[in-house]
Design a protein around this motif. Structure first.
Motif, PDB file in Angstrom:
ATOM      1  N   GLN A   1     -21.304  12.491   1.101  1.00  0.00           N
ATOM      2  CA  GLN A   1     -21.362  11.550   2.221  1.00  0.00           C
ATOM      3  C   GLN A   1     -21.727  10.157   1.740  1.00  0.00           C
ATOM      4  O   GLN A   1     -21.223   9.164   2.239  1.00  0.00           O
ATOM      5  N   GLU A   2     -22.622  10.072   0.752  1.00  0.00           N
ATOM      6  CA  GLU A   2     -23.024   8.771   0.220  1.00  0.00           C
ATOM      7  C   GLU A   2     -21.870   8.092  -0.505  1.00  0.00           C
ATOM      8  O   GLU A   2     -21.795   6.880  -0.560  1.00  0.00           O
ATOM      9  N   LYS A   3     -20.961   8.854  -1.081  1.00  0.00           N
ATOM     10  CA  LYS A   3     -19.827   8.290  -1.796  1.00  0.00           C
ATOM     11  C   LYS A   3     -18.786   7.720  -0.844  1.00  0.00           C
ATOM     12  O   LYS A   3     -17.938   6.952  -1.245  1.00  0.00           O
ATOM     13  N   SER A   4     -18.828   8.095   0.424  1.00  0.00           N
ATOM     14  CA  SER A   4     -17.876   7.585   1.392  1.00  0.00           C
ATOM     15  C   SER A   4     -18.065   6.087   1.525  1.00  0.00           C
ATOM     16  O   SER A   4     -19.175   5.603   1.692  1.00  0.00           O
ATOM     17  N   VAL A   5     -16.975   5.358   1.438  1.00  0.00           N
ATOM     18  CA  VAL A   5     -17.054   3.906   1.514  1.00  0.00           C
ATOM     19  C   VAL A   5     -16.359   3.376   2.764  1.00  0.00           C
ATOM     20  O   VAL A   5     -15.980   2.220   2.819  1.00  0.00           O
ATOM     21  N   TYR A   6     -16.171   4.223   3.745  1.00  0.00           N
ATOM     22  CA  TYR A   6     -15.489   3.823   4.976  1.00  0.00           C
ATOM     23  C   TYR A   6     -16.193   2.626   5.594  1.00  0.00           C
ATOM     24  O   TYR A   6     -17.413   2.602   5.746  1.00  0.00           O
ATOM     25  N   ASN A   7     -15.416   1.628   5.935  1.00  0.00           N
ATOM     26  CA  ASN A   7     -15.931   0.404   6.529  1.00  0.00           C
ATOM     27  C   ASN A   7     -15.229   0.219   7.875  1.00  0.00           C
ATOM     28  O   ASN A   7     -14.091  -0.258   7.931  1.00  0.00           O
ATOM     29  N   GLU A   8     -15.894   0.624   8.929  1.00  0.00           N
ATOM     30  CA  GLU A   8     -15.292   0.591  10.262  1.00  0.00           C
ATOM     31  C   GLU A   8     -14.879  -0.823  10.672  1.00  0.00           C
ATOM     32  O   GLU A   8     -13.805  -1.031  11.240  1.00  0.00           O
ATOM     33  N   GLU A   9     -15.714  -1.791  10.358  1.00  0.00           N
ATOM     34  CA  GLU A   9     -15.411  -3.175  10.721  1.00  0.00           C
ATOM     35  C   GLU A   9     -14.128  -3.657  10.027  1.00  0.00           C
ATOM     36  O   GLU A   9     -13.249  -4.251  10.645  1.00  0.00           O
ATOM     37  N   LEU A  10     -14.014  -3.360   8.737  1.00  0.00           N
ATOM     38  CA  LEU A  10     -12.819  -3.746   7.992  1.00  0.00           C
ATOM     39  C   LEU A  10     -11.591  -2.994   8.504  1.00  0.00           C
ATOM     40  O   LEU A  10     -10.517  -3.574   8.645  1.00  0.00           O
ATOM     41  N   ALA A  11     -11.751  -1.719   8.797  1.00  0.00           N
ATOM     42  CA  ALA A  11     -10.641  -0.922   9.325  1.00  0.00           C
ATOM     43  C   ALA A  11     -10.101  -1.537  10.613  1.00  0.00           C
ATOM     44  O   ALA A  11      -8.884  -1.648  10.799  1.00  0.00           O
ATOM     45  N   LYS A  12     -10.998  -1.958  11.492  1.00  0.00           N
ATOM     46  CA  LYS A  12     -10.560  -2.598  12.739  1.00  0.00           C
ATOM     47  C   LYS A  12      -9.885  -3.939  12.456  1.00  0.00           C
ATOM     48  O   LYS A  12      -8.869  -4.273  13.067  1.00  0.00           O
TER      49      LYS A  12
ATOM     50  N   VAL B   1      -8.160  -4.927   9.897  1.00  0.00           N
ATOM     51  CA  VAL B   1      -6.807  -4.808   9.349  1.00  0.00           C
ATOM     52  C   VAL B   1      -5.888  -3.930  10.186  1.00  0.00           C
ATOM     53  O   VAL B   1      -4.724  -3.751   9.857  1.00  0.00           O
ATOM     54  N   GLY B   2      -6.404  -3.374  11.285  1.00  0.00           N
ATOM     55  CA  GLY B   2      -5.579  -2.573  12.183  1.00  0.00           C
ATOM     56  C   GLY B   2      -5.309  -1.164  11.695  1.00  0.00           C
ATOM     57  O   GLY B   2      -4.275  -0.584  12.017  1.00  0.00           O
ATOM     58  N   ALA B   3      -6.239  -0.612  10.924  1.00  0.00           N
ATOM     59  CA  ALA B   3      -6.042   0.719  10.348  1.00  0.00           C
ATOM     60  C   ALA B   3      -6.212   1.824  11.378  1.00  0.00           C
ATOM     61  O   ALA B   3      -7.046   1.728  12.274  1.00  0.00           O
ATOM     62  N   ASP B   4      -5.426   2.877  11.217  1.00  0.00           N
ATOM     63  CA  ASP B   4      -5.637   4.083  12.002  1.00  0.00           C
ATOM     64  C   ASP B   4      -6.680   4.946  11.277  1.00  0.00           C
ATOM     65  O   ASP B   4      -7.287   4.499  10.298  1.00  0.00           O
ATOM     66  N   GLU B   5      -6.888   6.164  11.720  1.00  0.00           N
ATOM     67  CA  GLU B   5      -7.936   7.007  11.129  1.00  0.00           C
ATOM     68  C   GLU B   5      -7.670   7.352   9.669  1.00  0.00           C
ATOM     69  O   GLU B   5      -8.577   7.753   8.944  1.00  0.00           O
ATOM     70  N   TYR B   6      -6.443   7.195   9.207  1.00  0.00           N
ATOM     71  CA  TYR B   6      -6.100   7.474   7.814  1.00  0.00           C
ATOM     72  C   TYR B   6      -6.109   6.215   6.945  1.00  0.00           C
ATOM     73  O   TYR B   6      -5.741   6.260   5.780  1.00  0.00           O
ATOM     74  N   GLY B   7      -6.463   5.081   7.544  1.00  0.00           N
ATOM     75  CA  GLY B   7      -6.447   3.818   6.811  1.00  0.00           C
ATOM     76  C   GLY B   7      -5.047   3.230   6.694  1.00  0.00           C
ATOM     77  O   GLY B   7      -4.789   2.366   5.868  1.00  0.00           O
ATOM     78  N   MET B   8      -4.139   3.687   7.544  1.00  0.00           N
ATOM     79  CA  MET B   8      -2.742   3.288   7.489  1.00  0.00           C
ATOM     80  C   MET B   8      -2.368   2.502   8.748  1.00  0.00           C
ATOM     81  O   MET B   8      -3.123   2.482   9.709  1.00  0.00           O
ATOM     82  N   LYS B   9      -1.197   1.896   8.714  1.00  0.00           N
ATOM     83  CA  LYS B   9      -0.662   1.228   9.893  1.00  0.00           C
ATOM     84  C   LYS B   9       0.839   1.093   9.750  1.00  0.00           C
ATOM     85  O   LYS B   9       1.393   1.278   8.668  1.00  0.00           O
ATOM     86  N   GLN B  10       1.496   0.742  10.834  1.00  0.00           N
ATOM     87  CA  GLN B  10       2.940   0.556  10.812  1.00  0.00           C
ATOM     88  C   GLN B  10       3.279  -0.888  10.501  1.00  0.00           C
ATOM     89  O   GLN B  10       2.638  -1.821  10.984  1.00  0.00           O
ATOM     90  N   TYR B  11       4.296  -1.056   9.683  1.00  0.00           N
ATOM     91  CA  TYR B  11       4.865  -2.352   9.324  1.00  0.00           C
ATOM     92  C   TYR B  11       6.380  -2.240   9.517  1.00  0.00           C
ATOM     93  O   TYR B  11       6.898  -1.178   9.826  1.00  0.00           O
ATOM     94  N   VAL B  12       7.071  -3.337   9.236  1.00  0.00           N
ATOM     95  CA  VAL B  12       8.521  -3.272   9.087  1.00  0.00           C
ATOM     96  C   VAL B  12       8.839  -3.807   7.692  1.00  0.00           C
ATOM     97  O   VAL B  12       8.424  -4.900   7.313  1.00  0.00           O
ATOM     98  N   PHE B  13       9.550  -2.984   6.926  1.00  0.00           N
ATOM     99  CA  PHE B  13       9.922  -3.281   5.553  1.00  0.00           C
ATOM    100  C   PHE B  13      11.292  -3.957   5.556  1.00  0.00           C
ATOM    101  O   PHE B  13      12.202  -3.507   6.237  1.00  0.00           O
TER     102      PHE B  13
END
Length: 151
Positions: free
Chosen positions: A20-31, A33-45
């Motif tokens: 648990q201490e090794k987890s580096v999840y940053n909720e503020e940063l995730a919000k 950059v628009g990340a979903d629960e997996y740290g991903m998001k949709q773009y258009v390539f």
């Protein structure tokens, strides 16, 4: 036996706490950059390819390229462009990519068509939805700190 069970439970508890201490999840940063629960998001390539305009003069090509770079910088500053860059010489006529920070192909089409090199048919393009790391949204910010020169 009781001491062994207690030791095993303690060992698993310690492993759980360390994990648990090794987890580096940053909720503020995730919000941010628009990340979903997996740290991903949709773009258009977008793949830029050599266009049909082969008659542009050297001066016209230079003006289109300047407009192309100005447009890239504008879209990046507006947060609409996560990543852009040229391809190296290849046999597919691929010239570069854009990764647009939008959800629909229609939104991306409007953005890519704001590029003077695209409207002049120096480049043609293909667009497709893409799902990737939301961390791409930090590339421009990080790039600013590692680039000595600008285009």
């Amino acid at each position: 036996m009781k001491k062994t069970i207690i030791a095993i439970i303690a060992l698993f508890s310690i492993e759980y706490v360390v994990a648990q201490e090794k987890s580096v999840y940053n909720e503020e940063l995730a919000k941010e950059v628009g990340a979903d629960e997996y740290g991903m998001k949709q773009y258009v390539f977008c793949i830029l390819k050599t266009g049909t305009n082969t008659k542009a003069t050297q001066e016209e090509s230079a003006a289109y390229f300047k407009g192309h770079m100005d447009n890239i910088n504008r879209l990046a500053k507006e947060g609409k462009l996560a990543v852009a860059g040229p391809f190296m010489k290849n046999d597919k006529n691929y010239r570069g990519i854009f990764v647009f920070n939008v959800v629909t192909v229609e939104e991306a089409k409007a953005l890519v068509e704001s590029d003077p090199a695209v409207t002049a048919k120096i480049f043609e393009y293909e667009l497709t939805p893409w799902y990737a790391s939301a961390a791409l949204m930090k590339v421009s910010e990080i790039h600013e700190t590692i680039a000595k020169s600008k285009f």
